[in-house]
Write a protein that holds these residues in place. Sequence first.
Motif, PDB file in Angstrom:
ATOM      1  N   ILE B  28     -13.085  12.949  23.106  1.00  0.00           N
ATOM      2  CA  ILE B  28     -13.364  11.800  23.958  1.00  0.00           C
ATOM      3  C   ILE B  28     -13.142  10.526  23.146  1.00  0.00           C
ATOM      4  N   GLY B  29     -12.095   9.795  23.489  1.00  0.00           N
ATOM      5  CA  GLY B  29     -11.800   8.567  22.752  1.00  0.00           C
ATOM      6  C   GLY B  29     -11.936   7.349  23.644  1.00  0.00           C
ATOM      7  N   GLY B  30     -11.817   6.174  23.019  1.00  0.00           N
ATOM      8  CA  GLY B  30     -11.939   4.926  23.763  1.00  0.00           C
ATOM      9  C   GLY B  30     -10.828   4.741  24.797  1.00  0.00           C
ATOM     10  N   THR B  31      -9.657   5.318  24.548  1.00  0.00           N
ATOM     11  CA  THR B  31      -8.531   5.173  25.471  1.00  0.00           C
ATOM     12  C   THR B  31      -8.417   6.371  26.405  1.00  0.00           C
ATOM     13  N   ASN B  32      -8.437   7.553  25.818  1.00  0.00           N
ATOM     14  CA  ASN B  32      -8.303   8.770  26.622  1.00  0.00           C
ATOM     15  C   ASN B  32      -9.413   9.770  26.334  1.00  0.00           C
ATOM     16  N   SER B  52      -5.571  15.005  30.261  1.00  0.00           N
ATOM     17  CA  SER B  52      -6.028  13.754  29.655  1.00  0.00           C
ATOM     18  C   SER B  52      -6.419  12.792  30.776  1.00  0.00           C
ATOM     19  N   TYR B  53      -7.577  12.171  30.644  1.00  0.00           N
ATOM     20  CA  TYR B  53      -8.056  11.210  31.631  1.00  0.00           C
ATOM     21  C   TYR B  53      -8.211   9.845  30.956  1.00  0.00           C
ATOM     22  N   PRO B  54      -7.777   8.760  31.615  1.00  0.00           N
ATOM     23  CA  PRO B  54      -8.003   7.437  31.013  1.00  0.00           C
ATOM     24  C   PRO B  54      -9.510   7.149  30.993  1.00  0.00           C
ATOM     25  N   SER B  55     -10.024   6.862  29.811  1.00  0.00           N
ATOM     26  CA  SER B  55     -11.478   6.694  29.663  1.00  0.00           C
ATOM     27  C   SER B  55     -12.002   5.578  30.565  1.00  0.00           C
ATOM     28  N   SER B  56     -11.189   4.516  30.737  1.00  0.00           N
ATOM     29  CA  SER B  56     -11.665   3.357  31.505  1.00  0.00           C
ATOM     30  C   SER B  56     -11.894   3.703  32.978  1.00  0.00           C
ATOM     31  N   GLU B  57     -11.247   4.761  33.453  1.00  0.00           N
ATOM     32  CA  GLU B  57     -11.413   5.134  34.869  1.00  0.00           C
ATOM     33  C   GLU B  57     -12.545   6.130  35.095  1.00  0.00           C
ATOM     34  N   MET B  58     -13.191   6.532  34.012  1.00  0.00           N
ATOM     35  CA  MET B  58     -14.260   7.524  34.136  1.00  0.00           C
ATOM     36  C   MET B  58     -15.603   6.821  34.265  1.00  0.00           C
ATOM     37  N   THR B  59     -16.435   7.303  35.174  1.00  0.00           N
ATOM     38  CA  THR B  59     -17.760   6.686  35.295  1.00  0.00           C
ATOM     39  C   THR B  59     -18.781   7.417  34.416  1.00  0.00           C
ATOM     40  N   SER B  60     -18.572   8.712  34.253  1.00  0.00           N
ATOM     41  CA  SER B  60     -19.457   9.450  33.346  1.00  0.00           C
ATOM     42  C   SER B  60     -18.727  10.686  32.853  1.00  0.00           C
ATOM     43  N   LEU B  61     -19.133  11.176  31.712  1.00  0.00           N
ATOM     44  CA  LEU B  61     -18.458  12.332  31.131  1.00  0.00           C
ATOM     45  C   LEU B  61     -18.738  13.595  31.941  1.00  0.00           C
ATOM     46  N   VAL B  92     -27.633  13.515  21.512  1.00  0.00           N
ATOM     47  CA  VAL B  92     -27.389  12.242  22.203  1.00  0.00           C
ATOM     48  C   VAL B  92     -26.414  11.388  21.390  1.00  0.00           C
ATOM     49  N   TYR B  93     -25.352  10.938  22.027  1.00  0.00           N
ATOM     50  CA  TYR B  93     -24.362  10.075  21.364  1.00  0.00           C
ATOM     51  C   TYR B  93     -24.213   8.753  22.107  1.00  0.00           C
ATOM     52  N   ASN B  94     -24.316   7.651  21.383  1.00  0.00           N
ATOM     53  CA  ASN B  94     -23.923   6.340  21.904  1.00  0.00           C
ATOM     54  C   ASN B  94     -22.469   6.158  21.532  1.00  0.00           C
ATOM     55  N   LEU B  95     -21.588   6.110  22.519  1.00  0.00           N
ATOM     56  CA  LEU B  95     -20.163   6.078  22.186  1.00  0.00           C
ATOM     57  C   LEU B  95     -19.705   4.713  21.675  1.00  0.00           C
ATOM     58  N   THR B  96     -18.803   4.782  20.684  1.00  0.00           N
ATOM     59  CA  THR B  96     -18.146   3.576  20.185  1.00  0.00           C
ATOM     60  C   THR B  96     -17.092   3.182  21.217  1.00  0.00           C
ATOM     61  N   ASN B  97     -17.022   1.935  21.603  1.00  0.00           N
ATOM     62  CA  ASN B  97     -15.997   1.415  22.519  1.00  0.00           C
ATOM     63  C   ASN B  97     -16.082   1.956  23.954  1.00  0.00           C
ATOM     64  N   LEU B  98     -17.137   2.654  24.294  1.00  0.00           N
ATOM     65  CA  LEU B  98     -17.302   3.119  25.673  1.00  0.00           C
ATOM     66  C   LEU B  98     -18.757   2.892  26.072  1.00  0.00           C
ATOM     67  N   PRO B  99     -18.977   2.426  27.298  1.00  0.00           N
ATOM     68  CA  PRO B  99     -20.338   2.051  27.694  1.00  0.00           C
ATOM     69  C   PRO B  99     -21.168   3.239  28.175  1.00  0.00           C
ATOM     70  N   TRP B 100     -20.987   4.395  27.558  1.00  0.00           N
ATOM     71  CA  TRP B 100     -21.730   5.570  28.019  1.00  0.00           C
ATOM     72  C   TRP B 100     -22.696   6.051  26.962  1.00  0.00           C
ATOM     73  N   LEU B 101     -23.724   6.710  27.496  1.00  0.00           N
ATOM     74  CA  LEU B 101     -24.604   7.506  26.662  1.00  0.00           C
ATOM     75  C   LEU B 101     -24.261   8.949  27.023  1.00  0.00           C
ATOM     76  N   VAL B 102     -23.929   9.739  26.022  1.00  0.00           N
ATOM     77  CA  VAL B 102     -23.609  11.140  26.300  1.00  0.00           C
ATOM     78  C   VAL B 102     -24.779  12.007  25.852  1.00  0.00           C
ATOM     79  N   GLU B 103     -25.325  12.764  26.793  1.00  0.00           N
ATOM     80  CA  GLU B 103     -26.467  13.627  26.478  1.00  0.00           C
ATOM     81  C   GLU B 103     -26.138  15.071  26.836  1.00  0.00           C
ATOM     82  N   ALA B 104     -26.452  15.977  25.932  1.00  0.00           N
ATOM     83  CA  ALA B 104     -26.205  17.399  26.188  1.00  0.00           C
ATOM     84  C   ALA B 104     -26.869  17.829  27.498  1.00  0.00           C
TER      85      ALA B 104
END
Lengths: 329, 329
Positions: B28-32, B52-61, B92-104
């Motif tokens: 999971i990257g900032g672009t894709n 591959s999904y554009p990260s900017s178009e995703m609302t949540s992982l 729990v991960y706070n993503l760099t360059n993406l406004p999401w919180l990823v939680e298992a």
Amino acid sequence: MKKKGTSHMNPINTSTQPMGSKVLAGDIGGTNARLAVYQLKPDGLELVIQKSYPSSEMTSLEQVVAHFLESHQLTCDAACLGLPGPQSQPGVYNLTNLPWLVEAERLYPALQTRKLVLVNDVEASALGVLGVPADDLFCIHDGKPDPDGNRSVISVGTGLGVGILSPSGRASATESGHGTFAPQNDFDVALMKHLQKKFGHVSWERVASGSGLPWIHAFLVNGESRLTAAEIAKQSENNEACAKTLEKFLQYVGSVAGSIALTQMATGGVYFCGGVANKMFTPKRTSIIREAFLEKGRMKPILERMPLYIIKNENLAIIGAAQRALSLV
Amino acid sequence: MKKKGTSHMNPINTSTQPMGSKVLAGDIGGTNARLAVYQLKPDGLELVIQKSYPSSEMTSLEQVVAHFLESHQLTCDAACLGLPGPQSQPGVYNLTNLPWLVEAERLYPALQTRKLVLVNDVEASALGVLGVPADDLFCIHDGKPDPDGNRSVISVGTGLGVGILSPSGRASATESGHGTFAPQNDFDVALMKHLQKKFGHVSWERVASGSGLPWIHAFLVNGESRLTAAEIAKQSENNEACAKTLEKFLQYVGSVAGSIALTQMATGGVYFCGGVANKMFTPKRTSIIREAFLEKGRMKPILERMPLYIIKNENLAIIGAAQRALSLV
């Protein structure tokens, strides 16, 4: 600077070793060769006897080992010797500053066991962190250590030796001290240029070790320094050049430790040890080290969580060697 | 630069995993955001499908994971996702360059399994070294690797990510890229001073990464650089400032790699990977990296024994994540 009240160390698991097992541990340096026998008691490894021999008076290591065991009428079930310098082949060490070749094969008769391992002295010191008495451990920065993190063990002595201790208790020696010195300001740059003329590549060891102190001092007094590291430290109270030398040295030790800690991801903590660390890191001076350690921009919060310790124990490598020997029994 | 004919890699031992097991792997990257399903076949992990999904178009992982699995009517027995940025709490991960919180916890329903591990993307890339096809591995310096040695994995992308791969196959991400930049000559010192005004502490990442190229270029043209890293590389054939920028960048990459290799004791080898490494390290340029890598004074013989590789594979982190997921089955 405060002593740790209790140990958070994970000494070697002794539950599978026979009680009463005896191990020989050695720390062979350019000045002294220290040998010790430890015995496994219910509370852990207990020192039976330790002796120090001047290295210059020794003709071979096997002779001294045989003499040490015979004169105390001791035997051992396993042995580990910490040696300065790199292993040239498995079981063979060319010693730094000593004209000997140390070979496992030649030591077996003196030891009367083949359960022997030769390790680098930095590796032995790193292992020693697991068994050092809590009273010898001084915390100079608290942090929040991760028990599952690596630990960096930085030996500031004549040279700058650096080991990694993994969370599983595996220790290895590295050559971090030979990474490139990172000057930060005009003074540092001028010092680097001065040292480049002498050495070409200027490593951290040239400035952040016992050998480094006279180099910094010589640069400051525009010539050759006739003072030893100990003399510079002693005179730093009332001599400006010595005071400045010591301050720069402490900054360099802190700065290189910070870069090492980030590269080894030492979330378990950073441990300073070695002859210079033992003698020179007084409470007054540790704040310089701490400040330089933390000064890594955006990484400061990560470094702040890493605790910093100074281990004041001259036998750290022996303690580590004894533990390693016990694992062979 | 030559391709390796055969792999010397040690992919994960699959003898204990049930044949046909399916794993979800993600990078999971900032672009894709890349997602893939692999299946265990007698020859090892085989790719079933990758998207591959554009990260900017995703609302949540969790939404994307559910969509990916449902639309291909796939299930998985375990999953591993490589994520940019540090773990803030376990799982729990706070993503760099993406406004999401990823939680298992939030991903379990979409995955329909709790066999999930979230790892740092550098850790995933380091694990990928164990499973990358031999054809994607380019040796730029031969050496004599120690199979029992650590390996350094250096991802040169937008940033400078550095992992360690232990001989047992345990990978961990470090923050080496944030160690202090070590200028060597007048040019480097002037660049450092220029960057200190902007950043305070100047880390290696500021000069030896994709973000570093425009900083070096801006310094060289006495102003703001409007060129991207890719444009600088492209124009380096016929533009003096771009050529000099690229040359300095390659020197810095080699120099920091040498210091990292000494600090991590990477006798198993040094592996460059990442978007910039993938695109920019042409045969003509690798000699600059190699020369700077070896330039550590007395340590040159030790560094000469460490092989240097470039991994040209955009899916390294996915391959590593798939292997890590398989270990959970």
